[in-house]
Design an enzyme around this catalytic site. Structure first.
Site, PDB file in Angstrom:
ATOM      1  N   LYS A  70     -38.545  64.746  19.603  1.00 26.81           N
ATOM      2  CA  LYS A  70     -37.213  64.126  19.492  1.00 26.81           C
ATOM      3  C   LYS A  70     -36.323  64.360  20.709  1.00 26.81           C
ATOM      4  O   LYS A  70     -35.469  63.538  21.010  1.00 26.81           O
ATOM      5  CB  LYS A  70     -36.501  64.637  18.230  1.00 26.81           C
ATOM      6  CG  LYS A  70     -37.081  64.094  16.931  1.00 26.81           C
ATOM      7  CD  LYS A  70     -36.254  64.585  15.769  1.00 26.81           C
ATOM      8  CE  LYS A  70     -36.720  64.024  14.459  1.00 26.81           C
ATOM      9  NZ  LYS A  70     -35.787  64.331  13.361  1.00 26.81           N
ATOM     10  N   ASP A 106     -30.430  59.378  11.711  1.00 24.03           N
ATOM     11  CA  ASP A 106     -30.274  60.386  10.652  1.00 24.03           C
ATOM     12  C   ASP A 106     -28.849  60.421  10.089  1.00 24.03           C
ATOM     13  O   ASP A 106     -28.650  60.500   8.867  1.00 24.03           O
ATOM     14  CB  ASP A 106     -30.648  61.780  11.170  1.00 24.03           C
ATOM     15  CG  ASP A 106     -32.142  62.051  11.084  1.00 24.03           C
ATOM     16  OD1 ASP A 106     -32.828  61.354  10.313  1.00 24.03           O
ATOM     17  OD2 ASP A 106     -32.616  62.967  11.785  1.00 24.03           O
TER      18      ASP A 106
HETATM   19  N1  LIG Z   1     -33.599  64.166   4.258  1.00 28.78           N
HETATM   20  C1  LIG Z   1     -33.859  63.872   5.517  1.00 28.78           C
HETATM   21  O1  LIG Z   1     -34.011  62.712   5.904  1.00 28.78           O
HETATM   22  C2  LIG Z   1     -33.930  64.982   6.523  1.00 28.78           C
HETATM   23  C3  LIG Z   1     -33.761  64.703   7.892  1.00 28.78           C
HETATM   24  C4  LIG Z   1     -33.825  65.766   8.807  1.00 28.78           C
HETATM   25  C5  LIG Z   1     -34.065  67.055   8.353  1.00 28.78           C
HETATM   26  N2  LIG Z   1     -34.240  67.286   7.022  1.00 28.78           N
HETATM   27  C6  LIG Z   1     -34.462  68.651   6.528  1.00 28.78           C
HETATM   28  O2  LIG Z   1     -33.376  69.458   6.953  1.00 28.78           O
HETATM   29  C7  LIG Z   1     -33.809  70.805   7.167  1.00 28.78           C
HETATM   30  C8  LIG Z   1     -33.314  71.286   8.524  1.00 28.78           C
HETATM   31  O3  LIG Z   1     -33.896  70.517   9.554  1.00 28.78           O
HETATM   32  P1  LIG Z   1     -33.465  70.723  11.085  1.00 28.78           P
HETATM   33  O4  LIG Z   1     -34.287  69.778  11.884  1.00 28.78           O
HETATM   34  O5  LIG Z   1     -31.981  70.714  11.246  1.00 28.78           O
HETATM   35  O6  LIG Z   1     -34.008  72.225  11.359  1.00 28.78           O
HETATM   36  P2  LIG Z   1     -33.534  73.251  12.494  1.00 28.78           P
HETATM   37  O7  LIG Z   1     -32.973  72.524  13.668  1.00 28.78           O
HETATM   38  O8  LIG Z   1     -34.685  74.165  12.707  1.00 28.78           O
HETATM   39  O9  LIG Z   1     -32.316  74.083  11.806  1.00 28.78           O
HETATM   40  C9  LIG Z   1     -32.585  74.952  10.730  1.00 28.78           C
HETATM   41  C10 LIG Z   1     -31.253  75.474  10.169  1.00 28.78           C
HETATM   42  O10 LIG Z   1     -31.575  76.280   9.034  1.00 28.78           O
HETATM   43  C11 LIG Z   1     -30.980  77.583   9.202  1.00 28.78           C
HETATM   44  N3  LIG Z   1     -31.820  78.629   8.603  1.00 28.78           N
HETATM   45  C12 LIG Z   1     -33.168  78.729   8.657  1.00 28.78           C
HETATM   46  N4  LIG Z   1     -33.586  79.840   7.994  1.00 28.78           N
HETATM   47  C13 LIG Z   1     -32.457  80.446   7.529  1.00 28.78           C
HETATM   48  C14 LIG Z   1     -32.213  81.622   6.762  1.00 28.78           C
HETATM   49  N5  LIG Z   1     -33.227  82.420   6.342  1.00 28.78           N
HETATM   50  N6  LIG Z   1     -30.916  81.918   6.450  1.00 28.78           N
HETATM   51  C15 LIG Z   1     -29.902  81.138   6.850  1.00 28.78           C
HETATM   52  N7  LIG Z   1     -30.071  80.001   7.584  1.00 28.78           N
HETATM   53  C16 LIG Z   1     -31.352  79.669   7.916  1.00 28.78           C
HETATM   54  C17 LIG Z   1     -30.885  77.765  10.693  1.00 28.78           C
HETATM   55  O11 LIG Z   1     -29.920  78.759  10.968  1.00 28.78           O
HETATM   56  P3  LIG Z   1     -29.985  79.634  12.340  1.00 28.78           P
HETATM   57  O12 LIG Z   1     -29.315  78.802  13.401  1.00 28.78           O
HETATM   58  O13 LIG Z   1     -29.234  80.861  12.007  1.00 28.78           O
HETATM   59  O14 LIG Z   1     -31.446  79.875  12.630  1.00 28.78           O
HETATM   60  C18 LIG Z   1     -30.455  76.356  11.123  1.00 28.78           C
HETATM   61  O15 LIG Z   1     -29.084  76.181  10.917  1.00 28.78           O
HETATM   62  C19 LIG Z   1     -35.323  70.780   7.008  1.00 28.78           C
HETATM   63  O16 LIG Z   1     -35.644  71.241   5.711  1.00 28.78           O
HETATM   64  C20 LIG Z   1     -35.701  69.318   7.133  1.00 28.78           C
HETATM   65  O17 LIG Z   1     -36.861  68.976   6.401  1.00 28.78           O
HETATM   66  C21 LIG Z   1     -34.167  66.281   6.094  1.00 28.78           C
END
Ligand SMILES: NC(=O)c1ccc[n+]([C@@H]2O[C@H](COP(=O)([O-])OP(=O)(O)OC[C@H]3O[C@@H](n4cnc5c(N)ncnc54)[C@H](OP(=O)(O)O)[C@@H]3O)[C@@H](O)[C@H]2O)c1
Length: 276
Positions: A70, A106
């Site tokens: 991405k 998104d």
């Molecule tokens: N429905 C949809 O169309 C859609 C689209 C995109 C993404 N998603 C979902 O959204 C989620 C996030 O995706 P992303 O791409 O944004 O991931 P990402 O960039 O890796 O961000 C992950 C986020 O989760 C937090 N996190 C992870 N483990 C944690 C913990 N143990 N305690 C507290 N915070 C924690 C991280 O906080 P830190 O900064 O502190 O690490 C960060 O804010 C995924 O589950 C993905 O499948 C869904």
């Protein structure tokens, strides 16, 4: 059935076999009787630019881009739309004449899903998380004139997001439950609550009765956060709808028809997720 005149698109990822986009787009192609195909494209990072140019040379209309491409997609696009610049990621590529155009759907998908649940005006928003999805959603909400506050485990990441998105407010991760009374929309954009991940700890005690609780995690379809919110009588929005709605602009650009997110397509993808 496809012919020699078929219109082609696909999704590039590494790995890509988990992607539900082929199931989704080919359902819409069949529904609209379009002579076309949407295929999974497993492309290693080192081959990404070559693969995009190759798709263009092969007559594809474009592709979706998923993890880990991405950010790399910026370099290969000749034009990047504001949606991608604000989100910091490209998830949709359209070949338009000589141009390779990148956008990010998104944020618009999230807003469309809220609208589909008749909660488009829920505000102000508290977003849990400051990752890629949070950035796209926060940018879309801010662009729509909404007040947005972020709480993230790592303060530095929240501060970085605030620097990228003027107007964004930040509160401490540990203040999230206490602060809830001030918000009309709570969105989990962390990966917490996803199958295989730890649960999200979010006390809803301070929620006002009108709070809308959205979770963008869609595996499982009903997260513990949504179940807890539903048990309190709060309105809930699951993550599957965002996944479906974010696919609409790409399909429209490649295949020339704007598809509808309805019960049939929702049930199809939900059943596939349920097979996990
Ligand atoms: N429905 C949809 O169309 C859609 C689209 C995109 C993404 N998603 C979902 O959204 C989620 C996030 O995706 P992303 O791409 O944004 O991931 P990402 O960039 O890796 O961000 C992950 C986020 O989760 C937090 N996190 C992870 N483990 C944690 C913990 N143990 N305690 C507290 N915070 C924690 C991280 O906080 P830190 O900064 O502190 O690490 C960060 O804010 C995924 O589950 C993905 O499948 C869904």
């Amino acid at each position: 059935m496809i012919t020699g005149a078929a219109v082609l698109a696909g999704v590039m990822g590494h790995p890509v076999r988990h992607s539900r986009s082929p199931l989704l787009h080919n359902f819409w192609l069949a529904r609209h009787g379009i002579d076309g195909a949407y295929v999974p494209l497993a492309v290693a990072p080192a081959d990404f630019a070559t693969a995009v140019h190759g798709l263009r040379a092969a007559g594809f209309r474009g592709c979706n881009v998923t993890i880990p491409h991405k950010e790399a997609a910026f370099a290969v696009c000749s034009r990047v739309e504001d949606s991608a610049r604000l989100a910091g990621a490209v998830n949709t590529i359209v070949f338009s004449g000589a141009e390779i155009v990148g956008s990010n759907t998104d944020g618009a998908g999230f807003l469309a899903n809220l609208a589909a649940h008749d909660v488009a005006d829920a505000s102000p928003a508290l977003l849990l998380g400051a990752g890629g999805a949070a950035r796209a959603i926060a940018a879309a909400l801010l662009a729509a004139g909404r007040a947005v506050t972020v709480a993230n485990r790592s303060p530095a990441r929240a501060a970085a997001l605030q620097a990228q998105l003027p107007g964004l407010q930040v509160i401490a991760w540990d203040a999230r439950a206490q602060a809830l009374a001030d918000f009309g929309l709570l969105v989990n954009t962390t990966s917490l609550g996803m199958a295989g991940q730890p649960a999200l700890e979010m006390d809803l005690f301070h929620a006002e009765a009108g709070l809308v609780v959205a979770d963008i995690v869609y595996v499982p379809l009903e997260t513990a956060l949504l179940a807890a919110a539903r048990a309190r009588g709060l309105r809930c929005v699951g993550g599957l709808g965002m996944l479906l709605h974010q696919a609409v602009p790409g399909f429209a650009a490649w295949f020339g028809v704007t598809p509808v997110v309805d019960d049939a397509v929702t049930a199809l993808i939900a059943a596939d997720i349920g097979r996990l």
